[in-house]
Design an enzyme around this catalytic site. Structure first.
Site, PDB file in Angstrom:
ATOM      1  N   LEU A 697       0.836  -1.205   0.000  1.00 30.64           N
ATOM      2  CA  LEU A 697       0.000   0.000   0.000  1.00 30.64           C
ATOM      3  C   LEU A 697       0.862   1.243   0.000  1.00 30.64           C
ATOM      4  O   LEU A 697       0.587   2.215  -0.690  1.00 30.64           O
ATOM      5  CB  LEU A 697      -0.915   0.002   1.225  1.00 30.64           C
ATOM      6  CG  LEU A 697      -2.076  -0.987   1.198  1.00 30.64           C
ATOM      7  CD1 LEU A 697      -2.869  -0.905   2.488  1.00 30.64           C
ATOM      8  CD2 LEU A 697      -2.971  -0.710   0.008  1.00 30.64           C
ATOM      9  N   LYS A 698       1.884   1.166   0.781  1.00 29.72           N
ATOM     10  CA  LYS A 698       2.763   2.333   0.846  1.00 29.72           C
ATOM     11  C   LYS A 698       3.426   2.566  -0.496  1.00 29.72           C
ATOM     12  O   LYS A 698       3.552   3.700  -0.950  1.00 29.72           O
ATOM     13  CB  LYS A 698       3.805   2.131   1.940  1.00 29.72           C
ATOM     14  CG  LYS A 698       3.223   2.213   3.337  1.00 29.72           C
ATOM     15  CD  LYS A 698       4.310   2.117   4.391  1.00 29.72           C
ATOM     16  CE  LYS A 698       3.707   2.193   5.792  1.00 29.72           C
ATOM     17  NZ  LYS A 698       2.970   0.970   6.157  1.00 29.72           N
TER      18      LYS A 698
END
EC number: 2.7.7.7
Length: 971
Positions: A697-698
């Site tokens: 996600l990052k």
DNA sequence: ACAGCATTAAT
DNA sequence: ATTAAT
DNA sequence: CTGT
């Protein structure tokens, strides 16, 4: 287990006087955990983020607790409470107005500790002072035996943030709602304690980092005892400066003349009495429910709530309030959403027994409703309204009574502008904030059967998310998802780091739109990257991002996409790299390639590696196995940079959590950098070893927005300051933390000894040459120094072997320090013993070495380490870190290997050695090491040395292809 | 749910 | 026993 | 935070 069992456990405990506290705590913990947080009413805490309740709130908050009118219990001697570790995690220091040592947990863990009595015998080291001790319980499944967990670990670094208030009179007499007149008295080590009435609960904050995942805290009077275990606690005390002697006269004497703790029986009786009360309450007064009240909207709660606001003893520091709009909303929406919570007639727990203000048990929904009914609190305006516009349904751990925690949080939600919903209404609620991740309670709270029934556009996030708002901006919803399986929609991204000021507004239409995209994205995750590209982009797309727009324009090739990155030529670079890498892996080092691509995670193999012997280890996966050349400048470097930044932030923080987090990033970083093409999709990221959901996600955030907001959240002032402190030689996390906690905020503060800080000699030097030490020197300078020093050494003994190691040997263009190894072939009967001493002396005389940081225990030993500063004897030259180490001739290979590093490489080698049954250290590679099964790091037997003279030997033994120093770069 | 990154010198 | 360092 |  229920409350009864809980108390029973306690009883039991009381009946067995002496012996193991740990055991007791353990049992209690068990009892407690089975009880569930929400029902454990007597232990509550206010999780209020520090920034929400800014600074001065120290007093405020402590008042709060004192405001609560507690039944005056006058326990006899020592009373203790144990606090579940869960509430003290992540404690952060905060300034304290009056004393640097009193820091508040941040997010301030406002702890209301029920004081329960325990037999004094079970509490070692009691003193006449009320204080806290942490009993560390380190037991881990692998070493569950008693020896492992010593109760000796008493750590006095936790101090009550609010001095324990003890009023001369029984507390019950205190004017209840009285503005808590400032803490009347601070019990200090000396207060003569005639059976002092203790409050039933005390509020305190935790100030020091606690690494132990398992521990309990005792509150009690510590007996000044010259026990061996005591010193530690004591040792720390000095740093903890006593508060200005308010207590003055009261301070007379301590210790000996202090009434010895006893009266167990009476204590016990009292306890029983109290428990009886509890029982009575429980049985007799079942809380009147407002449950029947038809609609939520109906403000018909007056009846159910007997009394005024005062009944609510929210532990939060301000009065509940609610912005008008909310009420409106609620009413308007009030549809019969009568999913009454299947409230298990759970036993109320540890009811507050207060005569004046009784805390009424309420269901969360009722409490919420009541909050809405309250007049708005003017003070609430001061709070950031970052929840404005959001319709929030909050649920705590379960659907029993609203605990203090629940109440406090609801209160906070309201205060920060959130529209708190007493019940979940899918049509209106925009956010679900939960305390639990277990679906059961959550579903009960929602009145649903499956989580999937929650409309996709409604994120379910943990309370943490709200806390994140304290930082100035709410974190990305997806980072706080309560369920990994249910990824909340991506919220409106705050454009790059500085978006902090901007509050996220929940625009439902937009959100759902995004969600739709998200779904698509997810479902097609596995699809071709080319197609995927465009879909990734459109996500939130506030008009601000040209990048996003570029991508959304239409089907674009990966090249087009890449074009969107900063460097217009990036695509070509990337392409070239991609081609090259591919070609390279296809032809050149096919075998190695396998090696390259897989994880550097050591733990994974151990199989084939042991089996394999010839040629390069096939698919091991030890970091040390694969040669590593240039893994910089990959197409994903910009991602790696961001993640690395975040990693460093985590690294600067205390606590195991952060430790492992940072470690985890370390592991993923390499594969990411190695990834041959630009990462474009979540799934693509996920495939990279070491990258799982969170990191993926990052990565996507970075790819899409060019920034990682988490960095901003993590990069708080205190972290920055601690990082500065940690830049000082001889200062690590702990010290930095302590200093920060002591009120120091700058190097000047340290020099001035603010907060009672004392510097070691090394630290003083570290500060004096702070910049020099932290700067790296050009390789040339390292070389110059080395060439200056080597002859001097050889002058002393021409047969010395003098080697420069460290980053220099690895061929780095700049070096953080100079590592010089000295050894000598003993064939002629002589050794290098004593050399170091003379060498240091000579270098000092020549002003090459200017400061010593750490002297070897014995410079005449043939195995010694020296650390210091040196400089080129030229005008304007800067100080450079220099290490000398002398090693026995036989160990030179191992030493060379070790001190050449890099550290990641070393660890990997060592880990592999471990797995292969060896042990590797700078002295050599040992076989047949027997390790203590309870603690693998303890060697029962040192084993036999099998290799140490040359690096090659060691590589060979470990089945690692030999690598030249410059190939050993892993970090 | 839990382990994972070791090892040591110095303090 | 803890902390910093490689 | 990841992987088992």
């Amino acid at each position: 287990m229920d409350i009864d069992a809980f108390f029973k456990a306690q009883d039991q405990r009381m009946n067995e006087p002496e012996d193991d506290m740990d055991e007791f705590l353990e049992r209690m913990a068990k009892a407690r955990s089975s009880l569930g947080p929400a029902s454990f009413d007597s232990i509550s805490f206010d999780n209020t983020p520090s920034n929400l309740v800014p600074e001065q709130s120290y007093r405020e908050s402590s008042n709060l607790s004192t405001r609560r009118d507690l039944p005056s219990v006058t326990p006899k001697e020592p009373t203790f409470a144990f606090i579940p570790s869960s509430i003290v995690e992540d404690a952060q220091p905060v300034d304290h107005p009056s004393s640097p040592i009193f820091v508040r947990a941040s997010p301030p863990r406002h702890v209301s500790i029920p004081i329960r009595t325990l037999p004094p015998a079970s509490i070692p080291h009691l003193s006449s002072d009320y204080n806290l001790a942490i009993l560390k319980r380190k037991e881990s499944p692998t070493k569950p035996d008693k020896p492992a967990r010593k109760k000796t670990a008493i750590d006095a670094s936790i101090v009550p943030s609010s001095p324990i208030e003890v009023s001369p009179e029984p507390i019950s007499k205190k004017p209840p709602s009285k503005k808590p007149k400032p803490l009347s008295k601070v019990i200090r080590p000396s207060v003569k304690i005639p059976p002092v009435p203790l409050p039933e609960t005390i509020d305190l904050s935790i100030d020091s980092p606690i690494e132990e995942p398992n521990f309990s805290v005792l509150v009690g009077r510590f007996e000044p005892e010259a026990t061996s275990t005591q010193p530690q606690a004591r040792a720390k005390q000095p740093k903890v400066r006593a508060e200005p002697p308010k207590v003055g006269a009261e301070q007379p004497k301590v210790g000996a003349e202090h009434p010895k703790v006893k009266a167990e029986s009476s204590t016990f009786l009292q306890m029983q009495e109290r428990m009886a009360q509890h029982a009575k309450k429980r049985d007799g007064k079942l809380p009147r429910r407002a449950r029947d009240s038809p609609k939520v909207s109906a403000p018909c709660h007056g009846g159910t709530i007997s009394g005024d606001e005062s009944i609510i003893s929210v532990s939060s520091s301000s009065r509940p309030s609610s912005p008008p709009p909310i009420r409106k909303l609620v009413k308007a929406s009030a549809k019969p959403k009568p999913k009454p919570q299947p409230v298990v007639q759970s036993k109320p727990v540890a009811p507050k027994k207060g005569k004046k203000k009784e805390k009424i048990k309420m269901y969360p929904k009722d409490f919420a409703q009541m909050l809405l009914e309250q007049p708005p609190d003017p003070s609430a305006k001061r709070r950031q309204q970052f929840l404005k516009g959001m319709n929030i349904f909050y649920t705590g751990g379960d659907m029993t009574w609203a605990s203090d925690a629940t109440r406090g949080r609801m209160d906070l939600i309201v205060q920060h502008g959130g529209n708190l919903f007493p019940v979940f209404d899918p049509a209106l609620v925009t956010h679900i904030i939960s305390e639990t991740s277990s679906q059961g309670p959550m579903l009960r709270a929602l009145g649903l059967k499956k989580i999937s029934e929650v409309p996709d556009h409604i994120p379910i996030v943990k309370w943490n998310w709200v806390v994140s708002g304290q930082e100035g901006a709410l974190g990305p919803l997806w980072d706080y998802a309560a369920y990994s399986t249910r990824i909340p929609p991506i919220d409106v991204p705050l454009r790059s780091g500085k978006g902090k000021e901007r509050a996220v507004v929940a625009d439902r239409s937009r959100v759902s739109a995004m969600q739709r995209k998200r779904s698509i994205h997810d479902s097609e995750d596995e699809e071709d990257d080319e197609k995927q590209g465009p879909q990734v982009g459109p996500l939130p797309s506030p008009p601000s991002s040209p990048r996003l727009e570029a991508r959304t324009d239409g089907p674009s090739s990966s090249l087009v996409k890449m074009e969107a990155t900063d460097d217009p030529l990036a695509e070509f670079y990337a392409k070239a790299r991609f081609d090259r890498d591919n070609a390279w892996s296809r032809h050149g080092e096919a075998g190695e390639d396998e090696d390259e691509t897989d994880i550097d995670e050591p733990g994974s193999d151990s199989d084939d590696d042991t089996a394999q012997k010839p040629g390069p280890p096939p698919k091991s996966g030890w970091t040390c196995d694969s040669k590593e050349a240039q893994l910089k400048n990959g197409p994903n470097e910009f991602i790696a940079k961001k993640l690395e930044e975040l990693m460093h932030l985590h690294r600067a923080k205390p606590g195991m959590d952060n430790h492992w987090r940072a470690y985890s990033y370390t592991k993923s970083l390499r594969p990411i950098r190695k990834h041959p093409k630009p990462i474009r999709s979540y799934s693509e990221a996920r495939k990279i070893p070491g990258v799982a959901h969170k990191t993926a996600l990052k990565i996507m955030e970075i790819v899409e927005t060019g920034d990682l907001r988490r960095i901003g959240y993590e990069n708080t002032a205190d972290v920055q300051i601690r990082k500065i402190f940690q830049g000082i030689y001889g200062v690590g996390q702990q010290t930095a933390y302590q200093w920060y906690a002591a009120g120091c905020r700058s190097l000047e503060d340290l020099k001035a000894g603010k907060g009672g800080v004392t510097l070691t000699p090394a630290q003083k030097i570290g500060i004096e040459f702070y910049d020099d030490i932290n700067d790296r020197m050009p390789r040339e300078e390292a070389q110059a120094l080395f060439e200056l020093i080597k002859p001097i050494a050889l002058e002393i003994d021409a047969k010395l072997e003098v080697e420069i190691m460290g980053s220099y040997r690895r061929g780095k263009a700049d070096c953080g320090d100079i590592d010089i190894m000295i050894t000598r072939c003993p064939d002629d009967g002589k050794t290098h013993e004593g050399i170091l001493h003379y060498l240091l002396k000579a270098l000092h005389e020549k002003n090459i070495i200017t400061e010593d940081l750490a002297l070897p225990e014995n410079a005449f030993d043939n195995e010694a380490i020296y650390r210091g500063l040196c400089r080129l004897p030229q005008f304007g030259s800067r100080r450079r870190r220099i290490d000398f180490l002398t090693v026995p001739w036989k160990s030179r290979g191992a030493a060379l290997l070790y001190y050449t590093g890099d550290d990641i490489f070393n660890r990997s080698m060592r880990l592999k050695a471990n797995r292969l049954g060896y042990s590797l250290n700078q002295k050599g590679l040992f076989a047949g090491v027997v390790r203590d099964p309870r603690n693998r790091t303890v060697k029962t037997n040192t084993g036999n040395i099998v290799a140490s003279e040359t690096e090659e030997e060691i590589f060979r033994m470990l089945g690692v292809p030999f690598q030249l120093p410059h190939q050993r770069v892993r970090g």
